[in-house]
Design a protein around this motif. Structure first.
Motif, PDB file in Angstrom:
ATOM      1  N   LEU A   1      21.311 -10.022 -22.860  1.00  0.00           N
ATOM      2  CA  LEU A   1      21.989 -10.818 -21.840  1.00  0.00           C
ATOM      3  C   LEU A   1      23.333 -10.944 -22.333  1.00  0.00           C
ATOM      4  N   PRO A   2      24.356 -10.870 -21.350  1.00  0.00           N
ATOM      5  CA  PRO A   2      25.848 -10.978 -21.874  1.00  0.00           C
ATOM      6  C   PRO A   2      26.218 -12.308 -22.303  1.00  0.00           C
ATOM      7  N   PRO A   3      26.985 -12.220 -23.509  1.00  0.00           N
ATOM      8  CA  PRO A   3      27.610 -13.576 -24.157  1.00  0.00           C
ATOM      9  C   PRO A   3      28.453 -14.018 -23.121  1.00  0.00           C
ATOM     10  N   VAL A   4      28.262 -15.516 -23.081  1.00  0.00           N
ATOM     11  CA  VAL A   4      28.937 -16.497 -22.039  1.00  0.00           C
ATOM     12  C   VAL A   4      29.765 -17.519 -22.786  1.00  0.00           C
ATOM     13  N   ILE A   5      31.144 -17.504 -22.338  1.00  0.00           N
ATOM     14  CA  ILE A   5      32.121 -18.676 -22.761  1.00  0.00           C
ATOM     15  C   ILE A   5      32.466 -19.313 -21.609  1.00  0.00           C
ATOM     16  N   LYS A   6      33.363 -20.320 -21.699  1.00  0.00           N
ATOM     17  CA  LYS A   6      34.121 -20.935 -20.758  1.00  0.00           C
ATOM     18  C   LYS A   6      35.146 -20.084 -20.235  1.00  0.00           C
ATOM     19  N   ARG A   7      35.759 -19.388 -20.965  1.00  0.00           N
ATOM     20  CA  ARG A   7      37.000 -18.508 -20.336  1.00  0.00           C
ATOM     21  C   ARG A   7      36.572 -17.057 -20.418  1.00  0.00           C
ATOM     22  N   GLN A   8      35.523 -16.813 -19.434  1.00  0.00           N
ATOM     23  CA  GLN A   8      34.808 -15.409 -19.614  1.00  0.00           C
ATOM     24  C   GLN A   8      35.565 -14.616 -19.132  1.00  0.00           C
ATOM     25  N   GLN A   9      36.150 -14.342 -18.183  1.00  0.00           N
ATOM     26  CA  GLN A   9      37.052 -13.340 -17.700  1.00  0.00           C
ATOM     27  C   GLN A   9      38.051 -12.894 -18.679  1.00  0.00           C
ATOM     28  N   GLU A  10      38.451 -13.796 -19.382  1.00  0.00           N
ATOM     29  CA  GLU A  10      39.643 -13.510 -20.331  1.00  0.00           C
ATOM     30  C   GLU A  10      38.941 -12.721 -21.499  1.00  0.00           C
ATOM     31  N   MET A  11      37.751 -13.160 -21.847  1.00  0.00           N
ATOM     32  CA  MET A  11      37.003 -12.533 -22.860  1.00  0.00           C
ATOM     33  C   MET A  11      36.833 -11.109 -22.737  1.00  0.00           C
ATOM     34  N   GLN A  12      36.364 -11.093 -21.400  1.00  0.00           N
ATOM     35  CA  GLN A  12      35.787  -9.760 -21.109  1.00  0.00           C
ATOM     36  C   GLN A  12      37.158  -8.728 -21.211  1.00  0.00           C
TER      37      GLN A  12
ATOM     38  N   ALA B   1      39.886  -9.087 -22.586  1.00  0.00           N
ATOM     39  CA  ALA B   1      40.400  -8.653 -23.951  1.00  0.00           C
ATOM     40  C   ALA B   1      39.400  -7.738 -24.665  1.00  0.00           C
ATOM     41  N   VAL B   2      38.473  -7.764 -24.585  1.00  0.00           N
ATOM     42  CA  VAL B   2      37.479  -6.667 -25.279  1.00  0.00           C
ATOM     43  C   VAL B   2      37.720  -5.288 -24.730  1.00  0.00           C
ATOM     44  N   THR B   3      37.553  -5.319 -23.294  1.00  0.00           N
ATOM     45  CA  THR B   3      37.735  -3.980 -22.785  1.00  0.00           C
ATOM     46  C   THR B   3      39.192  -3.242 -23.083  1.00  0.00           C
ATOM     47  N   LYS B   4      40.221  -4.187 -22.982  1.00  0.00           N
ATOM     48  CA  LYS B   4      41.632  -3.521 -23.473  1.00  0.00           C
ATOM     49  C   LYS B   4      41.672  -3.263 -24.880  1.00  0.00           C
ATOM     50  N   GLU B   5      40.970  -3.682 -25.725  1.00  0.00           N
ATOM     51  CA  GLU B   5      41.071  -3.104 -27.241  1.00  0.00           C
ATOM     52  C   GLU B   5      40.151  -1.755 -27.396  1.00  0.00           C
ATOM     53  N   LEU B   6      39.070  -1.888 -26.588  1.00  0.00           N
ATOM     54  CA  LEU B   6      38.234  -0.728 -26.739  1.00  0.00           C
ATOM     55  C   LEU B   6      39.004   0.523 -25.804  1.00  0.00           C
ATOM     56  N   SER B   7      39.550   0.296 -24.988  1.00  0.00           N
ATOM     57  CA  SER B   7      40.512   1.435 -24.107  1.00  0.00           C
ATOM     58  C   SER B   7      41.386   1.639 -25.019  1.00  0.00           C
ATOM     59  N   GLU B   8      42.140   0.790 -25.915  1.00  0.00           N
ATOM     60  CA  GLU B   8      43.182   1.606 -26.851  1.00  0.00           C
ATOM     61  C   GLU B   8      42.422   2.270 -28.075  1.00  0.00           C
ATOM     62  N   ALA B   9      41.280   2.041 -28.563  1.00  0.00           N
ATOM     63  CA  ALA B   9      40.649   2.700 -29.173  1.00  0.00           C
ATOM     64  C   ALA B   9      40.103   4.226 -28.624  1.00  0.00           C
ATOM     65  N   ALA B  10      39.640   4.122 -27.313  1.00  0.00           N
ATOM     66  CA  ALA B  10      39.111   5.178 -26.805  1.00  0.00           C
ATOM     67  C   ALA B  10      40.242   6.175 -26.350  1.00  0.00           C
ATOM     68  N   ALA B  11      41.494   5.928 -26.222  1.00  0.00           N
ATOM     69  CA  ALA B  11      42.609   6.500 -25.921  1.00  0.00           C
ATOM     70  C   ALA B  11      43.514   7.130 -27.364  1.00  0.00           C
ATOM     71  N   GLY B  12      42.660   6.686 -28.514  1.00  0.00           N
ATOM     72  CA  GLY B  12      43.396   7.008 -29.583  1.00  0.00           C
ATOM     73  C   GLY B  12      44.788   6.338 -30.224  1.00  0.00           C
ATOM     74  N   ARG B  13      45.036   5.187 -29.439  1.00  0.00           N
ATOM     75  CA  ARG B  13      46.087   4.604 -30.008  1.00  0.00           C
ATOM     76  C   ARG B  13      45.902   3.568 -30.910  1.00  0.00           C
ATOM     77  N   LYS B  14      44.683   3.331 -31.157  1.00  0.00           N
ATOM     78  CA  LYS B  14      44.153   2.302 -32.326  1.00  0.00           C
ATOM     79  C   LYS B  14      42.833   2.790 -32.992  1.00  0.00           C
ATOM     80  N   SER B  15      42.564   2.791 -34.055  1.00  0.00           N
ATOM     81  CA  SER B  15      41.320   2.909 -34.644  1.00  0.00           C
ATOM     82  C   SER B  15      40.342   2.003 -34.231  1.00  0.00           C
ATOM     83  N   VAL B  16      39.116   2.193 -34.362  1.00  0.00           N
ATOM     84  CA  VAL B  16      37.913   1.243 -33.814  1.00  0.00           C
ATOM     85  C   VAL B  16      38.078   0.013 -34.660  1.00  0.00           C
ATOM     86  N   GLU B  17      38.377   0.126 -35.959  1.00  0.00           N
ATOM     87  CA  GLU B  17      38.271  -0.998 -36.813  1.00  0.00           C
ATOM     88  C   GLU B  17      39.422  -1.892 -36.440  1.00  0.00           C
TER      89      GLU B  17
END
Length: 421
Positions: A377-388, A390-406
């Motif tokens: 089940l997806p995690p749920v918080i009050k500011r749901q869309q912002e959370m989603q 934020a996570v996608t943005k940082e994962l995209s940075e890692a996928a593009a090689g602009r940041k390490s996964v860590e």
């Protein structure tokens, strides 16, 4: 393209105290016939515009079995639905029953807006539901909604590409390592063929995190927990495919439905996507099938649920229970949903789903039901869309090689903690 669930912001401003009924559309009149009938209002987002007639079929069958109840259906598009619902609740004009997706269910249950259906069910049978789906709509041990429909994510695969490469097709026992090994053998960049496609974004991350044995939030829900060894493993699993067995961000180039078109063109061997794609693949010129997605430390499948809830202020609790159960678990509802491809009823009796299972494309439709055994089940918080986001943005940075996964996970965790804080 992967399904994105938009979580509506709950609005209770005084300026929005108009009734949802006056803002939505209704398929029947709203008054009682004066003959002792109970008028029961039902508000929905998933029926309109494509399934109003299907809902009408279910409604008429219910009213035939329950002649003392007159169901009044009100509809609104998804992007307006939750504002209108909250408006009616705040104004004291809430519908007796209404549809909720899982993410919004958590918000409404926590706010005390929902009736505990167990208090009006009497000896009502809930064994008809798949247990995991039923449990998804419990909160603090109370049954605040009944699961009405579901769709799930599975692993699609091109059987022809597997056969040509001499690679054994996926099975339900596959792990990430099996998928990775097969994807490497199936990738042929000179021919434009990729072995795998799994979007690097929030909805895939929370699921693969569960597969790796991790948790997204702390037990009390007050802090992120995904910046962990399991989180690093899950993020690496997604990111490591990019540029090797699946296209890069540059190759995709922001093209809408890139993955769908790649699979349909016979250039993608494996594809993580939802069962809503089945209808669009009926006429592709190659053989394909599906299996439950591979896991790592555990199996975990993304399952998107809609449910029927009742307002905590309804004066017709028993009728609300009867309607919710009929709409979600009756033979009429199940048959109507299956025949019209209006998602699937989350029932435990697989005989009810026999027509769905007999459809030859894909052959292994049983995987859809098997995926319900291990739900993430997806995690749920009050500011749901912002959370989603934020996570996608940082994962995209890692996928593009602009940041390490860590570094990406560290930054995403800080962003989520700020949203929680």
């Amino acid at each position: 393209m992967s399904r994105q669930i938009k979580i509506a912001t709950v609005v209770a401003a005084a300026a929005l105290l108009a009734s949802a009924c006056s803002q939505g559309s209704a398929t029947k009149g709203t008054s009682s016939d004066g003959g002792g009938k109970v008028t029961l209002r039902y508000f929905t987002f998933s029926a309109a515009p494509d399934h109003v007639k299907d809902l009408d079929t279910i409604e008429k069958a219910f009213e035939k079995e329950n002649p003392n109840v007159d169901v009044v259906v009100e509809t609104a598009p998804f992007d307006q639905y939750f504002t209108k619902l909250q408006t009616s609740i705040a104004g004291g004009t809430a519908p007796d029953t209404f549809e909720l997706n899982y993410e919004n269910f958590v918000t409404y249950a926590s706010a005390g807006s929902l009736l505990d259906l167990a208090t009006v069910a009497g000896d009502g049978d809930t064994s008809v539901y798949a247990q995991e789906s039923l449990n998804a709509f419990k909160r603090d041990g109370k049954q605040y909604a009944l699961p009405a429909s579901f769709s799930t994510v599975v692993l699609f695969y091109n059987k022809d590409l597997f056969d040509k490469a001499g690679v054994a097709p996926p099975t339900a026992d596959w792990t990430w390592a099996d998928e990775q090994a097969a994807a490497a053998k199936l990738t042929d960049k000179k021919k434009g063929v990729f072995g795998d496609f799994q979007p690097v974004q929030f909805f895939e991350f929370y699921k693969t995190l569960k597969q790796a044995g991790g948790e997204f939030l702390s037990a009390d829900g007050k802090k992120s927990a995904f910046n962990s060894p399991q989180g690093v493993k899950a993020a690496n699993w997604l990111v490591s495919k990019v540029g090797k067995t699946m296209p890069t961000e540059a190759e995709i180039g922001g093209t809408a439905d890139y993955d769908t078109n790649l699979f349909k063109s016979g250039k993608l061997a494996m594809w993580h996507n939802g069962i809503w794609q089945f209808a669009g693949l009926k006429d592709v010129p190659f053989e394909w099938d599906v299996v439950v997605e591979p896991g790592d430390a555990a199996k975990a499948s993304a399952v998107f649920h809609n449910a029927v809830a009742a307002s905590s202020t309804t004066k017709h609790g028993k009728e609300a229970w009867a309607w919710a159960r009929f709409l979600s678990a009756s033979d009429t509802a199940a048959t109507t949903r299956i025949q019209s491809s209006w998602e699937l009823p989350p029932v435990s009796d697989q005989q009810v789903l026999s027509a769905y299972l007999k459809d030859p494309k894909p052959a292994n439709r049983q995987a859809v039901l098997d995926s319900l055994k291990s739900i993430a089940l997806p995690p749920v918080i009050k500011r749901q869309q912002e959370m989603q986001d934020a996570v996608t943005k940082e994962l995209s940075e890692a996928a593009a090689g602009r940041k390490s996964v860590e570094d990406a996970l560290k930054a995403a965790a800080a962003d989520v903690d700020a949203l929680l804080g």
